[in-house]
Design a protein around this motif. Structure first.
Motif, PDB file in Angstrom:
ATOM      1  N   GLY A  45       0.719  -0.958   0.114  1.00  0.00           N
ATOM      2  CA  GLY A  45       0.000   0.164   0.020  1.00  0.00           C
ATOM      3  C   GLY A  45       0.885   1.462  -0.128  1.00  0.00           C
ATOM      4  N   ILE A  46       1.929   1.195   0.817  1.00  0.00           N
ATOM      5  CA  ILE A  46       2.856   2.375   0.919  1.00  0.00           C
ATOM      6  C   ILE A  46       3.663   2.499  -0.397  1.00  0.00           C
ATOM      7  N   ILE A  47       3.921   1.588  -1.107  1.00  0.00           N
ATOM      8  CA  ILE A  47       4.615   1.643  -2.328  1.00  0.00           C
ATOM      9  C   ILE A  47       3.738   2.186  -3.568  1.00  0.00           C
ATOM     10  N   ILE A  48       2.558   1.649  -3.615  1.00  0.00           N
ATOM     11  CA  ILE A  48       1.567   2.286  -4.589  1.00  0.00           C
ATOM     12  C   ILE A  48       1.464   3.640  -4.412  1.00  0.00           C
ATOM     13  N   VAL A  49       1.193   4.538  -3.240  1.00  0.00           N
ATOM     14  CA  VAL A  49       1.099   5.701  -3.251  1.00  0.00           C
ATOM     15  C   VAL A  49       2.079   6.689  -3.068  1.00  0.00           C
ATOM     16  N   SER A  50       3.215   5.960  -2.974  1.00  0.00           N
ATOM     17  CA  SER A  50       4.671   6.765  -3.025  1.00  0.00           C
ATOM     18  C   SER A  50       5.169   6.961  -4.286  1.00  0.00           C
ATOM     19  N   PRO A  51       6.287   8.075  -4.335  1.00  0.00           N
ATOM     20  CA  PRO A  51       6.788   8.566  -5.686  1.00  0.00           C
ATOM     21  C   PRO A  51       7.481   7.229  -6.472  1.00  0.00           C
ATOM     22  N   TYR A  52       7.792   6.092  -5.902  1.00  0.00           N
ATOM     23  CA  TYR A  52       8.393   4.971  -6.511  1.00  0.00           C
ATOM     24  C   TYR A  52       7.289   4.494  -7.536  1.00  0.00           C
ATOM     25  N   GLY A  53       5.976   4.871  -7.241  1.00  0.00           N
ATOM     26  CA  GLY A  53       4.857   4.230  -8.192  1.00  0.00           C
ATOM     27  C   GLY A  53       5.091   4.542  -9.655  1.00  0.00           C
ATOM     28  N   LYS A  54       5.829   5.717  -9.825  1.00  0.00           N
ATOM     29  CA  LYS A  54       5.899   6.247 -11.168  1.00  0.00           C
ATOM     30  C   LYS A  54       7.052   5.601 -11.914  1.00  0.00           C
ATOM     31  N   ILE A  55       7.774   4.721 -11.351  1.00  0.00           N
ATOM     32  CA  ILE A  55       8.910   4.274 -11.883  1.00  0.00           C
ATOM     33  C   ILE A  55       8.546   3.224 -12.847  1.00  0.00           C
ATOM     34  N   ARG A  56       9.174   3.048 -14.089  1.00  0.00           N
ATOM     35  CA  ARG A  56       8.722   1.973 -15.079  1.00  0.00           C
ATOM     36  C   ARG A  56       9.620   0.615 -15.070  1.00  0.00           C
ATOM     37  N   LEU A  57       8.894  -0.389 -15.014  1.00  0.00           N
ATOM     38  CA  LEU A  57       9.501  -1.738 -14.998  1.00  0.00           C
ATOM     39  C   LEU A  57      10.088  -1.753 -16.387  1.00  0.00           C
ATOM     40  N   GLY A  58      11.235  -1.222 -16.707  1.00  0.00           N
ATOM     41  CA  GLY A  58      12.047  -1.099 -18.162  1.00  0.00           C
ATOM     42  C   GLY A  58      12.347   0.310 -18.457  1.00  0.00           C
ATOM     43  N   LYS A  59      12.976   0.575 -19.504  1.00  0.00           N
ATOM     44  CA  LYS A  59      13.127   1.762 -19.885  1.00  0.00           C
ATOM     45  C   LYS A  59      12.131   2.681 -19.728  1.00  0.00           C
ATOM     46  N   ASP A  60      12.294   4.176 -19.879  1.00  0.00           N
ATOM     47  CA  ASP A  60      11.145   5.013 -19.670  1.00  0.00           C
ATOM     48  C   ASP A  60      10.165   5.117 -20.944  1.00  0.00           C
ATOM     49  N   SER A  61      11.068   4.461 -22.252  1.00  0.00           N
ATOM     50  CA  SER A  61      10.245   4.466 -23.485  1.00  0.00           C
ATOM     51  C   SER A  61       9.395   2.967 -23.488  1.00  0.00           C
ATOM     52  N   ASP A  62       9.682   2.064 -22.684  1.00  0.00           N
ATOM     53  CA  ASP A  62       9.147   0.791 -22.927  1.00  0.00           C
ATOM     54  C   ASP A  62       7.649   0.791 -22.477  1.00  0.00           C
ATOM     55  N   ARG A  63       6.904   0.076 -23.194  1.00  0.00           N
ATOM     56  CA  ARG A  63       5.339  -0.257 -22.809  1.00  0.00           C
ATOM     57  C   ARG A  63       5.080  -1.548 -22.709  1.00  0.00           C
ATOM     58  N   PRO A  64       3.921  -2.000 -22.016  1.00  0.00           N
ATOM     59  CA  PRO A  64       3.392  -3.317 -21.922  1.00  0.00           C
ATOM     60  C   PRO A  64       3.502  -4.261 -22.957  1.00  0.00           C
ATOM     61  N   GLU A  65       4.217  -5.307 -23.036  1.00  0.00           N
ATOM     62  CA  GLU A  65       4.179  -6.315 -24.019  1.00  0.00           C
ATOM     63  C   GLU A  65       2.929  -7.091 -24.342  1.00  0.00           C
ATOM     64  N   PHE A  66       2.008  -7.162 -23.424  1.00  0.00           N
ATOM     65  CA  PHE A  66       0.763  -7.851 -23.461  1.00  0.00           C
ATOM     66  C   PHE A  66      -0.343  -7.021 -23.077  1.00  0.00           C
ATOM     67  N   SER A  67      -1.484  -7.100 -23.678  1.00  0.00           N
ATOM     68  CA  SER A  67      -2.836  -6.471 -23.147  1.00  0.00           C
ATOM     69  C   SER A  67      -3.170  -6.821 -21.708  1.00  0.00           C
ATOM     70  N   THR A  68      -3.939  -5.724 -21.345  1.00  0.00           N
ATOM     71  CA  THR A  68      -4.279  -5.943 -19.769  1.00  0.00           C
ATOM     72  C   THR A  68      -4.921  -7.186 -19.592  1.00  0.00           C
ATOM     73  N   PHE A  69      -5.943  -7.497 -20.499  1.00  0.00           N
ATOM     74  CA  PHE A  69      -6.743  -8.852 -20.344  1.00  0.00           C
ATOM     75  C   PHE A  69      -5.714 -10.014 -20.322  1.00  0.00           C
ATOM     76  N   SER A  70      -4.805 -10.094 -21.306  1.00  0.00           N
ATOM     77  CA  SER A  70      -3.857 -11.331 -21.442  1.00  0.00           C
ATOM     78  C   SER A  70      -3.101 -11.335 -20.216  1.00  0.00           C
ATOM     79  N   TRP A  71      -2.511 -10.180 -19.816  1.00  0.00           N
ATOM     80  CA  TRP A  71      -1.626 -10.161 -18.499  1.00  0.00           C
ATOM     81  C   TRP A  71      -2.235 -10.599 -17.388  1.00  0.00           C
ATOM     82  N   ILE A  72      -3.511  -9.851 -16.833  1.00  0.00           N
ATOM     83  CA  ILE A  72      -4.368 -10.416 -15.935  1.00  0.00           C
ATOM     84  C   ILE A  72      -4.638 -11.806 -16.022  1.00  0.00           C
TER      85      ILE A  72
END
Length: 494
Positions: free
Chosen positions: A60-87
């Motif tokens: 809960g703390i991580i989600i609302v903290s400034p850490y939340g804006k960091i991307r898992l990858g390079k800043d230009s990366d975008r998700p490999e899978f659609s939200t439905f497929s990912w979930i």
């Protein structure tokens, strides 16, 4: 196999020794492992409650903290899978067979057999049974998986480290993680993964066999389960061979669609209004009582303490033992998402869907039990089919349920072969098909051998024992992640 690492050979040797022990002396194996498991539950129950509760708060703390804006990858990366497929993929890997196996039987057990605090068969037990089931399959699991997966994904995709558990500890131990200490951590992760998945394959084969036996009178025998494991092994190896973007993704999407169809059918054909009302009230009470349930250890109540040891403490250890596999798979499919998007999706979507599932199947089963139909007389693998037998179109729903268990069986196994391939090839994000096939066959053989000697209970004990040292690894991963995230924020500000 030039690409195989030391982790592969060491773990394979340990697996052979463990299985051999279980085959040669099954009673001794089960007795010894059961004694150790009982000691861990008693001596470390408070510890498991603390670590899972703290992880929930930490997310809960991580989600609302400034850490939340960091991307898992390079800043230009975008998700490999659609939200439905990912979930769909994270849901199939994280719950899989267990959702179908325990969907009706766990709430029913909490209601009719052994409620935590209420009298069996009462309205209080009815409500408590659903709350406790949400508790065991909800927020706590997914915050734990989420934090381990976040650490793995951050170091893989943001920092370029190999896809290994040991890589996440480098901010604390540095290059020592490239030596024997790192190998030890990765061996523990692979060991827990292999036996955790093998146990699920055994459960899946038993439930498919149970369904066929209930519907068609087929024998509920070991040789039938071997045929089931053999057929499913071929299917999940084909799926794993085709990779993430084909077999695993498509099967996970099918899983989700079939699960929703079955859920809607039970909701409509079961006691619809009662299900909706029970879900609304009990889910609200679950959220309201979340903190108190998280830290309840019943030190002065022997009966309630016994229940906690047998259910909650068991589940927390069980989920921790699954963390290396599920979290690594979730990390692998989550490149390009922000930390806030990642954690919110991982925690909220499966928790809500799982709670609706258990409310629907649990309420239907309990309502039938209250009407005089004793579903507790059936073994766990047949409870669901016995419930369907009392509903309109029960045969059709039973066929759908067998199909769903089969597809969950396949996706859990092929996800595991993919992860095991990553962990035993120095963190390769595209492990060779040779390695994946070898792990796939090994998992099925372990499940088959252990079913033949009745050793699934002993394997459950084994992976729960393995969960204790891995829980210490999770704590170290949190410290390492926070240290790395702080440095990342400082770099982003420059």
């Amino acid at each position: 196999m030039k690409k195989a690492s030391k982790v592969f050979y060491i773990t394979f040797a340990l697996i052979i020794l463990t299985v051999a022990f279980g085959v040669i002396a099954p009673e001794t194996f089960e007795s010894a492992s059961g004694s150790i498991r009982n000691y861990i539950n008693t001596a470390f129950g408070w510890y498991y409650l603390m670590i899972m509760g703290i992880l929930m708060i930490f997310v809960g703390i991580i989600i609302v903290s400034p850490y939340g804006k960091i991307r898992l990858g390079k800043d230009s990366d975008r998700p490999e899978f659609s939200t439905f497929s990912w979930i769909s993929m994270l849901f199939s890997a994280g719950m899989g067979i267990g959702l179908v196996f325990y969907g009706a039987s766990e709430p029913l057990s909490h209601f009719a057999v052994q409620p935590p605090t209420a009298e069996p068969g009462t309205d209080a037990a009815f409500k408590e049974s659903l709350q406790r089931t949400y508790f065991h399959w909800g927020i706590h699991i997914w915050t734990m998986y989420g934090m381990v997966a976040l650490s793995l994904a951050f170091f893989q995709f943001r920092k370029g480290e190999p896809a290994l558990i040991s890589s996440t500890l480098k901010p604390i131990f540095g290059d020592k993680m490239n030596g024997p200490l790192g190998t030890l951590v990765d061996v523990l992760a692979v060991f827990a993964t292999v036996f955790g998945v093998a146990t699920s394959l055994g459960f899946g084969a038993a439930q498919i066999n149970g369904g066929i036996a209930y519907l068609f009178g087929a024998p509920q025998e070991y040789w039938v389960q071997m045929i089931i494991i053999g057929v499913v092994t071929i299917l999940f190896i084909i799926s794993a061979w085709s990779g993430l973007n084909k077999g695993i993704k498509y099967l996970s999407n099918i899983n989700m669609i079939v699960a929703v169809v079955l859920l809607v059918l039970v909701l409509i054909l079961g006691p619809t209004l009662l299900i909706l009302n029970m879900f609304t009230e009990t889910f609200g009470e679950y959220i309201q009582n979340l903190i108190s349930m998280s830290f309840t250890s019943a030190p002065l109540d022997a009966e309630n303490r016994s229940w906690l040891d047998g259910w909650t403490i068991f589940y927390w250890a069980w989920w921790i033992s699954w963390a290396p596999f599920v979290s690594m798979f979730i990390a692998r499919i989550s490149k390009g998402r922000t930390i806030r998007e990642f954690l919110t999706g991982v925690v909220i979507a499966p928790t809500i869907f799982g709670s609706i599932w258990f409310a629907t199947f649990g309420t239907t089963a309990i309502n039938l039990q209250k009407s005089g139909i004793d579903l507790t007389a059936f073994p766990t693998e047949q409870t669901l089919f016995a419930m369907f037998n009392e509903l309109p179109f029960g045969f059709v729903m039973s066929i759908i349920a067998i199909l769903l268990v089969s597809t969950f069986f396949i996706t859990s196994a092929d996800s595991a072969t993919f992860v095991l391939g990553m962990q035993s090839t120095r963190g390769s994000l595209l492990p060779s098909n040779q390695i994946k096939i070898l792990w796939g066959v090994a998992q099925s053989m372990i499940a088959a051998i252990l079913l033949s000697v009745g050793g699934l209970a002993a394997v459950q004990n084994t992976i729960i024992i393995a969960a204790l040292p891995f829980s210490f690894v999770i704590i170290l991963m949190l410290f390492a992640l926070v240290k790395a995230l702080n440095l990342e924020l400082q770099m982003m500000k420059k």
